[in-house]
Scaffold this active site. Sequence first.
Site, short mmCIF file in Angstrom:
data_model
loop_
_atom_site.label_atom_id
_atom_site.label_comp_id
_atom_site.label_asym_id
_atom_site.label_seq_id
_atom_site.Cartn_x
_atom_site.Cartn_y
_atom_site.Cartn_z
CG ASP A 284 -1.83 1.19 1.28
OD1 ASP A 284 -2.99 1.07 0.89
OD2 ASP A 284 -1.38 2.27 1.73
CB VAL B 34 -3.47 1.39 -2.22
CG1 VAL B 34 -3.19 0.53 -3.44
CG2 VAL B 34 -3.18 2.85 -2.54
CG ASP B 35 -2.99 -3.03 1.17
OD1 ASP B 35 -2.47 -3.18 0.05
OD2 ASP B 35 -2.38 -3.21 2.23
CG PHE B 36 -8.36 -1.36 3.42
CD1 PHE B 36 -7.72 -2.57 3.64
CD2 PHE B 36 -8.25 -0.37 4.38
CE1 PHE B 36 -6.98 -2.80 4.81
CE2 PHE B 36 -7.52 -0.59 5.55
CZ PHE B 36 -6.89 -1.80 5.76
#
Length: 400
Positions: free
Chosen positions: A140, A168-170
């Site tokens: 991320d 970004v990850d989520f």
Amino acid sequence: MRPLEDVRIIALEQYGAGPFGSVHLADLGAQVIKIEDPRTGGDIGRYVPPYVHGEESLFFETFNRNKQSLSLDISTPAGRAVFEDLVRTSDAVWSNLRGDVPAKIGIRYADLAHLNPAVVCCSLTGFGMTGPRAAEPGYDYVLQGIAGWMSLTGDPDGPPTKTGLSLVDFSSGFVAALSLMAGLHAARRDGVGGDCDVSLYDTAMSLLTYPATWAMTAGYEPVRTVDSAHPSLVPFQAFQAADGWLVVGCAKEKFWQRLVAVLERPDLGDDDRFATFQLRDVHRAELLPQLKTVFAADTVAHWMALLQAAGVPSSPINDVVQALADPQAAARGLLLETEHPHWGTVRQVGSPVRFGDQPTEHRRAPHRNEHQDAITDLLGYPPEKVAALAAAGAFGHQEH
């Protein structure tokens, strides 16, 4: 039945992005079977500090409720055989690994279609499975830098700054879940599966949205703004009150008129310099100091009462504890509880994904390999076959 109770997903997932995406599918009823590598102690998320007890962490609990766990070493022939039997009986293979790894370990559609022509293979990687960066690890923080997010975040006089959450990850987890749902729909309609090649990079770049359009089309050069101000809508930013901060946003002209009435500054509403979106943007240097002076004269509670009564978009800037205590969170069913043998009652935030009536019961995240017996029973393995597979290293040499 919950919406996805007839969906079985094999998940070779780890850490945040992949487990975050699949937890919403599990909440919707999908059977999500986590394949955890016994050589590495399973999902690395089990060991994320500060709240860790052996192989259990509150980080892991957050992303893995309602799932099952099987320790399986797919690098061994015996482990691969079990994996392939699961593919035959499942709807999807879900992973979040480096972009070159799905091909190396044989989990793309081309590798698995002979076992199950309708299987959907969703690979959430750092940079995708193609392109010059495919073999690079993606995290991320790294993606926030590459995709320009950090250049947009923070105070103009400070350094480039990441967002407070791993967005970004989520966001990529949500994109992967949406891609998988599209793939499953097509596979059930056509009888043919395929690959979902999803990446953190693609997600982060796509979320540049209108600043990207402005930059590529009109030469716009994004900059960081004071007090988290919107780049063009004025006022739409954080203001400091006498005892804290609040956000006020005038995204429509009617809100601007309501705001000047709340502030008892009709002169601002009558000022030709501030009559439209465009003019307020041009003259923000003259307008904002006046607004800041007014807001600083009283408390957050004072301003919130007036702003909400007038229908001006606004909110206090809460800390996390205050945010979780907002009655709206409970009213929307966002706060859930599971019971854990070490952590006791684990309270966490539930999925925002909705269809029909929401389930009221949730299961804690699984212990590593907790569901070996249930999954081998599902595959119809007799005890002697399970013993032979274990002896051949399918479940790891330390698994029992």
